[in-house]
Design a protein around this motif. Structure first.
Motif: not given
Length: 168
Positions: A28, A32, A84, A88, A98, A100-102, A104, A152, A155-156
């Motif tokens: 992942r 990412r 990305l 985190a 987080n 990163q999650r948003q 993605g 996308a 990877c998150v």
């Protein structure tokens, strides 16, 4: 197709560099980094080649404000790439969610929106400056869009859905 090759090679490179520096990335993490580097490249290209490459791809209903849409998606790609790449744990230390999650999730949404331009190019039989591969290429691009969306989200850690925590 070009974007797929770009993010795949960037992911492999990220994985290789992480092994050489003894900072191992999992799959992942490598994906990412690959997606972030791909979106960084295409985001910059939206500003460099917006009028000649991206604006002509838009359907007629959007051409009045074509550069606005091109620059908006370019900015979204750049912001998503940065989102990305920021670890985190940095967000955790700052007391933020987080991002990163948003990043993605919102890149996946943007990818769903821009498929309209890819379909328009295929239906119109257009060519795009810098992508003169023939009509077949523009019919394959919309078919690859679900791959990019899932990439996308994967990877998150959004897809596949994380297992629900067991409650005792």
């Amino acid at each position: 197709m070009i974007f797929f090759i770009l993010i795949s090679l960037a992911s492999l490179l990220a994985g290789l560099i992480s092994r050489l520096t003894h900072r191992r990335l999992d799959l992942r993490g490598s994906m990412r980094w690959g997606m972030a580097l791909g979106f960084f490249f295409t985001g910059v290209d939206h500003f460099v080649s917006g009028a000649t490459r991206y604006a002509p791809m838009l359907p007629a209903a959007l051409t009045e404000h074509a550069l606005f849409w091109v620059y908006l998606t370019g900015a979204a790609e750049l912001l998503g790439a940065v989102g990305l790449l920021v670890p985190a744990r940095v967000f955790e230390r700052l007391g933020l969610p987080n991002l990163q999650r948003q990043a993605g999730i919102w890149l996946a949404v943007m990818l769903l929106c821009v498929v309209i331009a890819n379909i328009n190019v295929a239906l119109q039989g257009q060519t795009v400056q810098g992508l003169e591969f023939g009509a077949w290429y523009f019919w394959i691009r919309p078919l690859l869009q679900p791959v990019f969306v899932l990439w996308a989200l994967y990877c998150v850690g959004v897809w596949p859905c994380p297992a629900k925590l067991k409650t005792s």
